[in-house]
Design a protein around this motif. Structure first.
Motif, PDB file in Angstrom:
ATOM      1  N   UNK A 169     -97.031  81.967  45.107  1.00 24.16           N
ATOM      2  CA  UNK A 169     -96.755  82.109  47.393  1.00 24.16           C
ATOM      3  C   UNK A 169     -95.715  82.555  47.331  1.00 24.16           C
ATOM      4  N   UNK A 170     -94.604  82.240  46.666  1.00 18.01           N
ATOM      5  CA  UNK A 170     -93.736  82.927  47.491  1.00 18.01           C
ATOM      6  C   UNK A 170     -93.380  84.288  47.089  1.00 18.01           C
ATOM      7  N   UNK A 171     -92.997  84.142  45.848  1.00 16.63           N
ATOM      8  CA  UNK A 171     -93.231  85.794  44.901  1.00 16.63           C
ATOM      9  C   UNK A 171     -93.646  86.947  46.009  1.00 16.63           C
TER      10      UNK A 171
ATOM     11  N   UNK B  30    -100.543  70.167  50.665  1.00 12.73           N
ATOM     12  CA  UNK B  30     -99.374  69.726  49.228  1.00 12.73           C
ATOM     13  C   UNK B  30     -98.774  70.807  49.162  1.00 12.73           C
ATOM     14  N   UNK B  31     -99.406  72.406  49.171  1.00 14.59           N
ATOM     15  CA  UNK B  31     -98.116  73.735  48.731  1.00 14.59           C
ATOM     16  C   UNK B  31     -97.018  73.942  49.512  1.00 14.59           C
ATOM     17  N   UNK B  32     -97.370  73.565  50.751  1.00 13.71           N
ATOM     18  CA  UNK B  32     -96.607  73.659  52.830  1.00 13.71           C
ATOM     19  C   UNK B  32     -95.845  73.063  51.722  1.00 13.71           C
TER      20      UNK B  32
ATOM     21  N   UNK C 128     -86.969  74.699  49.664  1.00 13.44           N
ATOM     22  CA  UNK C 128     -86.327  75.348  50.679  1.00 13.44           C
ATOM     23  C   UNK C 128     -86.032  75.090  52.050  1.00 13.44           C
ATOM     24  N   UNK C 129     -87.062  74.107  52.418  1.00 11.00           N
ATOM     25  CA  UNK C 129     -86.766  73.883  53.487  1.00 11.00           C
ATOM     26  C   UNK C 129     -87.047  74.631  55.154  1.00 11.00           C
ATOM     27  N   UNK C 130     -87.162  76.068  54.319  1.00 19.22           N
ATOM     28  CA  UNK C 130     -88.188  76.856  55.282  1.00 19.22           C
ATOM     29  C   UNK C 130     -89.213  77.505  54.671  1.00 19.22           C
ATOM     30  N   UNK C 131     -90.292  77.785  55.106  1.00 18.80           N
ATOM     31  CA  UNK C 131     -91.495  78.323  54.286  1.00 18.80           C
ATOM     32  C   UNK C 131     -90.894  80.096  54.804  1.00 18.80           C
TER      33      UNK C 131
ATOM     34  N   UNK D 124    -101.225  79.337  56.807  1.00 17.38           N
ATOM     35  CA  UNK D 124    -102.500  79.062  57.119  1.00 17.38           C
ATOM     36  C   UNK D 124    -103.522  80.091  56.736  1.00 17.38           C
ATOM     37  N   UNK D 125    -102.876  81.833  56.700  1.00 21.19           N
ATOM     38  CA  UNK D 125    -103.496  82.288  56.493  1.00 21.19           C
ATOM     39  C   UNK D 125    -104.349  82.273  54.797  1.00 21.19           C
TER      40      UNK D 125
END
Length: 234
Positions: A175-177, A209-211, A218-221, A226-227
């Protein structure tokens, strides 16, 4: 994501420039380079095209092949204090420099017979995501990036090897990529995600769980969780 052009990159020089600020680590890597074959892979190599190591990577992942000596004993020879990592290898931390290093045969997919190890090039078959399938051979000054290049052609993030011990971590990274590089998920990756979510009572619990996994690492998202959740509950 910028492509690493073989005509203008100098990964080896830039890598050793980073290490020059940490003589003990630099001497360790030079020793290992003389005694074995070193492969850098994953994020540090992938991001090299963007900043040429002007920004120190979160960590350098590397494996050593054809090393006959005990890796831990070698690390201790250079007055470094390693910590065991999850790959039966070692974490080395010195100021802002972090290295994870292990013998290639201890790579999870090789050790658990998910991939047959015949040569160092087989390493690119052991990653979960094609975006991680880029390696740099320090000894030969050569990139090994066939699956990574395929990803660039189709702009899709896909699964290379579905078997892995850390599905939450790898799905979160996917998801991050997706957000960082504006990629789309392949059908195979979407199916894997849906099947993984069946391990939870509901979609909200799975996405949460992924959140949490992202924040813990990473300490931040950077992901609009939600989307993403709405895609599964509508």
């Amino acid at each position: 994501m910028k492509k690493i052009d073989s005509k203008d990159y100098n990964i080896k020089k830039d890598f050793y420039d980073v290490l020059s600020n940490h003589p003990q680590v630099e001497n360790l890597i030079k020793y290992l380079e003389a005694k074995s074959n070193i492969l850098l892979f994953g994020g540090s190599v992938r991001d090299y095209g963007e900043n040429r190591f002007s920004i120190i990577p979160r960590d350098f992942d590397m494996v050593v092949a054809d090393l006959d000596e005990n890796l831990e004993e070698i690390i201790l020879m250079f007055s470094l204090v390693p910590q065991k990592n999850k790959f039966n290898g070692y974490k080395i931390r010195m100021n802002n420099l972090k290295i994870d290093i292990w013998k290639i045969q201890d790579t999870w997919a090789f050790k658990h017979n998910e991939v047959v190890y015949s040569s160092k090039k087989d390493l690119n078959k052991t990653v979960f995501l094609n975006i991680d399938s880029i390696f740099y051979d320090l000894n030969e000054d050569k990139l090994i990036d066939e699956r990574f290049i395929d990803r660039e052609k189709i702009n899709t993030i896909d699964i290379v090897l579905s078997s892995n011990p850390f599905p939450e971590l790898n799905l979160m990274r996917a998801f991050r990529f997706k957000y960082k590089y504006k990629l789309t998920f392949s059908n195979r990756l979407n199916e894997y995600l849906i099947n993984w979510m069946k391990n939870f009572d509901n979609e909200y619990e799975a996405i949460n769980n992924l959140r949490k996994t992202e924040l813990n690492r990473y300490n931040k998202s950077i992901i609009d969780w939600d989307k993403e959740l709405q895609k599964f509950i509508n």
